[in-house]
Write a protein that holds these residues in place. Structure first.
Motif, PDB file in Angstrom:
ATOM      1  N   ALA A  11       0.843  -1.187   0.000  1.00 35.81           N
ATOM      2  CA  ALA A  11       0.000   0.000   0.000  1.00 35.81           C
ATOM      3  C   ALA A  11       0.881   1.241   0.000  1.00 35.81           C
ATOM      4  O   ALA A  11       2.064   1.186   0.348  1.00 35.81           O
ATOM      5  CB  ALA A  11      -0.923  -0.002   1.223  1.00 35.81           C
ATOM      6  N   LEU A  12       0.280   2.367  -0.396  1.00 36.08           N
ATOM      7  CA  LEU A  12       1.026   3.616  -0.519  1.00 36.08           C
ATOM      8  C   LEU A  12       0.406   4.696   0.363  1.00 36.08           C
ATOM      9  O   LEU A  12      -0.814   4.902   0.337  1.00 36.08           O
ATOM     10  CB  LEU A  12       1.036   4.109  -1.963  1.00 36.08           C
ATOM     11  N   ALA A  13       1.263   5.393   1.110  1.00 38.74           N
ATOM     12  CA  ALA A  13       0.785   6.520   1.914  1.00 38.74           C
ATOM     13  C   ALA A  13       0.504   7.728   1.036  1.00 38.74           C
ATOM     14  O   ALA A  13      -0.419   8.501   1.294  1.00 38.74           O
ATOM     15  CB  ALA A  13       1.811   6.873   2.989  1.00 38.74           C
ATOM     16  N   THR A  14       1.323   7.944   0.004  1.00 40.84           N
ATOM     17  CA  THR A  14       1.077   8.985  -0.996  1.00 40.84           C
ATOM     18  C   THR A  14       1.110   8.325  -2.356  1.00 40.84           C
ATOM     19  O   THR A  14       1.726   7.268  -2.537  1.00 40.84           O
ATOM     20  CB  THR A  14       2.142  10.100  -0.934  1.00 40.84           C
ATOM     21  N   THR A  15       0.468   8.940  -3.329  1.00 40.88           N
ATOM     22  CA  THR A  15       0.358   8.279  -4.627  1.00 40.88           C
ATOM     23  C   THR A  15       1.096   9.066  -5.709  1.00 40.88           C
ATOM     24  O   THR A  15       2.302   8.976  -5.834  1.00 40.88           O
ATOM     25  CB  THR A  15      -1.118   8.052  -4.988  1.00 40.88           C
ATOM     26  N   HIS A  16       0.375   9.849  -6.482  1.00 34.79           N
ATOM     27  CA  HIS A  16       0.974  10.491  -7.650  1.00 34.79           C
ATOM     28  C   HIS A  16       1.433  11.907  -7.308  1.00 34.79           C
ATOM     29  O   HIS A  16       0.809  12.899  -7.681  1.00 34.79           O
ATOM     30  CB  HIS A  16      -0.014  10.481  -8.809  1.00 34.79           C
ATOM     31  N   LEU A  17       2.546  11.956  -6.583  1.00 39.06           N
ATOM     32  CA  LEU A  17       3.138  13.224  -6.184  1.00 39.06           C
ATOM     33  C   LEU A  17       4.570  13.317  -6.707  1.00 39.06           C
ATOM     34  O   LEU A  17       5.277  12.302  -6.754  1.00 39.06           O
ATOM     35  CB  LEU A  17       3.189  13.357  -4.658  1.00 39.06           C
ATOM     36  N   PRO A  18       5.027  14.522  -7.073  1.00 36.53           N
ATOM     37  CA  PRO A  18       6.466  14.675  -7.344  1.00 36.53           C
ATOM     38  C   PRO A  18       7.258  14.308  -6.092  1.00 36.53           C
ATOM     39  O   PRO A  18       6.815  14.554  -4.960  1.00 36.53           O
ATOM     40  CB  PRO A  18       6.608  16.166  -7.670  1.00 36.53           C
ATOM     41  N   LEU A  19       8.432  13.746  -6.279  1.00 37.46           N
ATOM     42  CA  LEU A  19       9.205  13.264  -5.139  1.00 37.46           C
ATOM     43  C   LEU A  19       9.521  14.374  -4.144  1.00 37.46           C
ATOM     44  O   LEU A  19       9.495  14.161  -2.927  1.00 37.46           O
ATOM     45  CB  LEU A  19      10.503  12.618  -5.627  1.00 37.46           C
ATOM     46  N   ARG A  20       9.784  15.575  -4.628  1.00 37.37           N
ATOM     47  CA  ARG A  20      10.127  16.663  -3.722  1.00 37.37           C
ATOM     48  C   ARG A  20       8.943  17.085  -2.843  1.00 37.37           C
ATOM     49  O   ARG A  20       9.130  17.747  -1.820  1.00 37.37           O
ATOM     50  CB  ARG A  20      10.667  17.870  -4.487  1.00 37.37           C
ATOM     51  N   ALA A  21       7.718  16.695  -3.214  1.00 40.98           N
ATOM     52  CA  ALA A  21       6.541  17.054  -2.413  1.00 40.98           C
ATOM     53  C   ALA A  21       6.204  16.013  -1.352  1.00 40.98           C
ATOM     54  O   ALA A  21       5.369  16.272  -0.480  1.00 40.98           O
ATOM     55  CB  ALA A  21       5.335  17.255  -3.331  1.00 40.98           C
ATOM     56  N   VAL A  22       6.850  14.857  -1.413  1.00 40.01           N
ATOM     57  CA  VAL A  22       6.471  13.759  -0.525  1.00 40.01           C
ATOM     58  C   VAL A  22       6.707  14.060   0.953  1.00 40.01           C
ATOM     59  O   VAL A  22       5.807  13.860   1.783  1.00 40.01           O
ATOM     60  CB  VAL A  22       7.175  12.457  -0.942  1.00 40.01           C
ATOM     61  N   PRO A  23       7.892  14.532   1.381  1.00 43.48           N
ATOM     62  CA  PRO A  23       8.101  14.741   2.822  1.00 43.48           C
ATOM     63  C   PRO A  23       7.060  15.653   3.464  1.00 43.48           C
ATOM     64  O   PRO A  23       6.590  15.373   4.581  1.00 43.48           O
ATOM     65  CB  PRO A  23       9.508  15.348   2.891  1.00 43.48           C
ATOM     66  N   ASP A  24       6.688  16.722   2.778  1.00 39.92           N
ATOM     67  CA  ASP A  24       5.685  17.634   3.339  1.00 39.92           C
ATOM     68  C   ASP A  24       4.312  16.978   3.412  1.00 39.92           C
ATOM     69  O   ASP A  24       3.480  17.367   4.242  1.00 39.92           O
ATOM     70  CB  ASP A  24       5.599  18.907   2.505  1.00 39.92           C
ATOM     71  N   ALA A  25       4.067  16.003   2.533  1.00 37.91           N
ATOM     72  CA  ALA A  25       2.757  15.347   2.521  1.00 37.91           C
ATOM     73  C   ALA A  25       2.624  14.313   3.635  1.00 37.91           C
ATOM     74  O   ALA A  25       1.508  13.959   4.030  1.00 37.91           O
ATOM     75  CB  ALA A  25       2.514  14.680   1.171  1.00 37.91           C
ATOM     76  N   ILE A  26       3.741  13.807   4.154  1.00 35.65           N
ATOM     77  CA  ILE A  26       3.696  12.788   5.203  1.00 35.65           C
ATOM     78  C   ILE A  26       3.471  13.474   6.550  1.00 35.65           C
ATOM     79  O   ILE A  26       4.386  13.680   7.342  1.00 35.65           O
ATOM     80  CB  ILE A  26       4.992  11.952   5.233  1.00 35.65           C
ATOM     81  N   THR A  27       2.231  13.844   6.796  1.00 40.77           N
ATOM     82  CA  THR A  27       1.856  14.480   8.056  1.00 40.77           C
ATOM     83  C   THR A  27       1.330  13.436   9.026  1.00 40.77           C
ATOM     84  O   THR A  27       0.910  12.339   8.617  1.00 40.77           O
ATOM     85  CB  THR A  27       0.773  15.539   7.832  1.00 40.77           C
ATOM     86  N   PRO A  28       1.310  13.734  10.333  1.00 37.38           N
ATOM     87  CA  PRO A  28       0.714  12.780  11.278  1.00 37.38           C
ATOM     88  C   PRO A  28      -0.726  12.428  10.939  1.00 37.38           C
ATOM     89  O   PRO A  28      -1.117  11.256  11.038  1.00 37.38           O
ATOM     90  CB  PRO A  28       0.816  13.516  12.615  1.00 37.38           C
ATOM     91  N   ALA A  29      -1.511  13.423  10.527  1.00 42.12           N
ATOM     92  CA  ALA A  29      -2.920  13.157  10.220  1.00 42.12           C
ATOM     93  C   ALA A  29      -3.057  12.221   9.038  1.00 42.12           C
ATOM     94  O   ALA A  29      -3.862  11.280   9.057  1.00 42.12           O
ATOM     95  CB  ALA A  29      -3.648  14.472   9.943  1.00 42.12           C
ATOM     96  N   LEU A  30      -2.274  12.460   7.977  1.00 42.53           N
ATOM     97  CA  LEU A  30      -2.360  11.593   6.806  1.00 42.53           C
ATOM     98  C   LEU A  30      -1.928  10.180   7.142  1.00 42.53           C
ATOM     99  O   LEU A  30      -2.607   9.201   6.806  1.00 42.53           O
ATOM    100  CB  LEU A  30      -1.508  12.141   5.662  1.00 42.53           C
ATOM    101  N   LEU A  31      -0.806  10.045   7.817  1.00 43.06           N
ATOM    102  CA  LEU A  31      -0.274   8.719   8.107  1.00 43.06           C
ATOM    103  C   LEU A  31      -1.228   7.931   8.997  1.00 43.06           C
ATOM    104  O   LEU A  31      -1.473   6.734   8.775  1.00 43.06           O
ATOM    105  CB  LEU A  31       1.095   8.853   8.766  1.00 43.06           C
ATOM    106  N   GLU A  32      -1.789   8.587   9.988  1.00 43.14           N
ATOM    107  CA  GLU A  32      -2.740   7.910  10.877  1.00 43.14           C
ATOM    108  C   GLU A  32      -3.975   7.455  10.116  1.00 43.14           C
ATOM    109  O   GLU A  32      -4.461   6.326  10.294  1.00 43.14           O
ATOM    110  CB  GLU A  32      -3.139   8.846  12.015  1.00 43.14           C
ATOM    111  N   GLU A  33      -4.473   8.317   9.219  1.00 33.29           N
ATOM    112  CA  GLU A  33      -5.675   7.965   8.465  1.00 33.29           C
ATOM    113  C   GLU A  33      -5.406   6.815   7.501  1.00 33.29           C
ATOM    114  O   GLU A  33      -6.205   5.867   7.394  1.00 33.29           O
ATOM    115  CB  GLU A  33      -6.182   9.194   7.700  1.00 33.29           C
ATOM    116  N   VAL A  34      -4.278   6.864   6.801  1.00 34.27           N
ATOM    117  CA  VAL A  34      -3.955   5.814   5.837  1.00 34.27           C
ATOM    118  C   VAL A  34      -3.785   4.465   6.529  1.00 34.27           C
ATOM    119  O   VAL A  34      -4.314   3.444   6.072  1.00 34.27           O
ATOM    120  CB  VAL A  34      -2.690   6.190   5.048  1.00 34.27           C
ATOM    121  N   ILE A  35      -3.066   4.447   7.644  1.00 33.62           N
ATOM    122  CA  ILE A  35      -2.841   3.175   8.344  1.00 33.62           C
ATOM    123  C   ILE A  35      -4.149   2.636   8.907  1.00 33.62           C
ATOM    124  O   ILE A  35      -4.406   1.420   8.862  1.00 33.62           O
ATOM    125  CB  ILE A  35      -1.793   3.352   9.457  1.00 33.62           C
ATOM    126  N   THR A  36      -4.997   3.505   9.412  1.00 32.04           N
ATOM    127  CA  THR A  36      -6.296   3.063   9.937  1.00 32.04           C
ATOM    128  C   THR A  36      -7.137   2.435   8.839  1.00 32.04           C
ATOM    129  O   THR A  36      -7.781   1.385   9.044  1.00 32.04           O
ATOM    130  CB  THR A  36      -7.031   4.243  10.580  1.00 32.04           C
TER     131      THR A  36
END
Length: 347
Positions: free
Chosen positions: A164-189
């Motif tokens: 599974a993927l936490a982020t999908t179709h993003l430029p690589l330079r945008a990925v770190p900013d997209a990995i927020t606690p809220a996103l990660l918690e929601e994706v794993i849930t």
């Protein structure tokens, strides 16, 4: 399947008309299945491509109020969608981008309204849709918006391997900013929930990759593991989710590591999918978790150079259709889902 249960009804889209999607759908139509196939595409295109591939084809107009019955080999029940411009194998035309999106709109609306039990999508070409003026980053995001803005989670499967993927179709330079606690918690849930409810894995064991090389090496090679990932994993472990990691991505996919988990969560597209596709390209299936309906897809693109040649491998489309049917049956047996699918956090 008990006789009291209705035959699963699957909507199948042809995808980009100049690509291999129509070819693959025609190859599927030759195979028996314990489901009702409802194709969504252009009848003239399918008839022309069937002649080109020398495949038998009988097209029947889909009757929404008709009986649910397995579709016989060589037959397609069809919802017709016109094309705006003539289709030539391997030649993209932005004029037909609206046709591609209408295929998706028809299938998604039918799933939301209960007309279809699941949708199986053929490959699309993002660039030509963009050239036509539509903001389209991929099936996953587009379907999530049509479903009310829920959080989509892309997961590919190949046999027992699930990534599974936490982020999908993003430029690589945008990925770190997209990995927020809220996103990660929601994706794993969502991942934990759908592995239980759709795949009957209870409890699922999930490995989570780190973002940086060596999972950050305790902050030496990056701080996201310490500042974001580890605190989220600790919180979710306290709620009973079985999580391993964050693990260095270069060792998370070793046979020994994979033997101890049911799924791997990669944090960006090319962290996890090269391994998955190396292991199962041509038979892997893309599943969108987090939607209020079942959606599976092929693991490959439009293969413009193979369109109309008869050499495109239908293995992934066959696997996607088979998994969609399997998930329909499992969801029925699981009963009502206690977790409502609502808009994503913050919307």
């Amino acid at each position: 399947m008990p006789t009291s249960e209705p035959t699963p009804r699957l909507a199948l889209t042809t995808g980009e008309p100049a690509g291999v999607g129509p070819d693959l759908l025609l190859r599927l139509a030759q195979q028996p299945i314990a489901a009702q196939r409802v194709a969504i595409g252009n009848p003239a295109l399918l008839e022309q491509r069937a002649r080109q591939l020398r495949l038998p084809l009988r097209i029947v107009t889909f009757a929404p109020d008709g009986p649910r019955a397995p579709t016989p080999p060589g037959t397609l029940e069809l919802i017709p969608v016109p094309v705006a411009a003539p289709v030539h194998c391997g030649v993209l035309d932005p004029a037909n981008a609206e046709h591609v999106l209408t295929l998706l709109e028809t299938a998604a609306a039918g799933c939301i309204d209960g007309l279809f039990d699941a949708m199986v999508t053929g490959p699309v070409h993002k660039e030509v849709i963009h050239r036509a003026g539509y903001a389209f980053t991929g099936h996953t995001e587009w379907l999530a918006e049509r479903a009310g803005g829920c959080r989509p989670v892309m997961m590919l499967t190949a046999g027992s391997l699930r990534v599974a993927l936490a982020t999908t179709h993003l430029p690589l330079r945008a990925v770190p900013d997209a990995i927020t606690p809220a996103l990660l918690e929601e994706v794993i849930t969502i991942l934990d929930h759908d592995l239980r409810s759709c795949f009957d894995i209870d409890p699922p064991r999930i490995a989570v990759c780190g973002l940086n090389p060596h999972a950050g090496e305790h902050g030496v090679l990056g701080t996201e593991e310490c500042s974001v990932i580890i605190p989220v994993l600790d919180t979710l472990r306290a709620r009973g989710i079985d999580l391993r990691g964050p693990l260095p991505a270069d060792t998370a996919f070793t046979p020994r590591a994979l033997a101890e988990v049911d799924a791997v969560l990669a944090l960006y597209h090319d962290q996890g999918l090269p391994v998955l596709k190396h292991a199962g390209f041509g038979r892997a299936v893309n599943v969108t978790l987090g939607l209020p309906f079942i959606r599976t897809s092929v693991d490959h693109g439009t293969a413009l150079d193979l369109a109309g040649s008869g050499s495109a491998d239908p293995g992934s489309f066959l696997a996607a259709e088979a998994l969609a049917r399997e998930l329909v049956v499992r969801r029925r047996h699981a009963g009502p889902d206690p977790v409502a699918r609502g808009p994503r956090a913050g919307t």
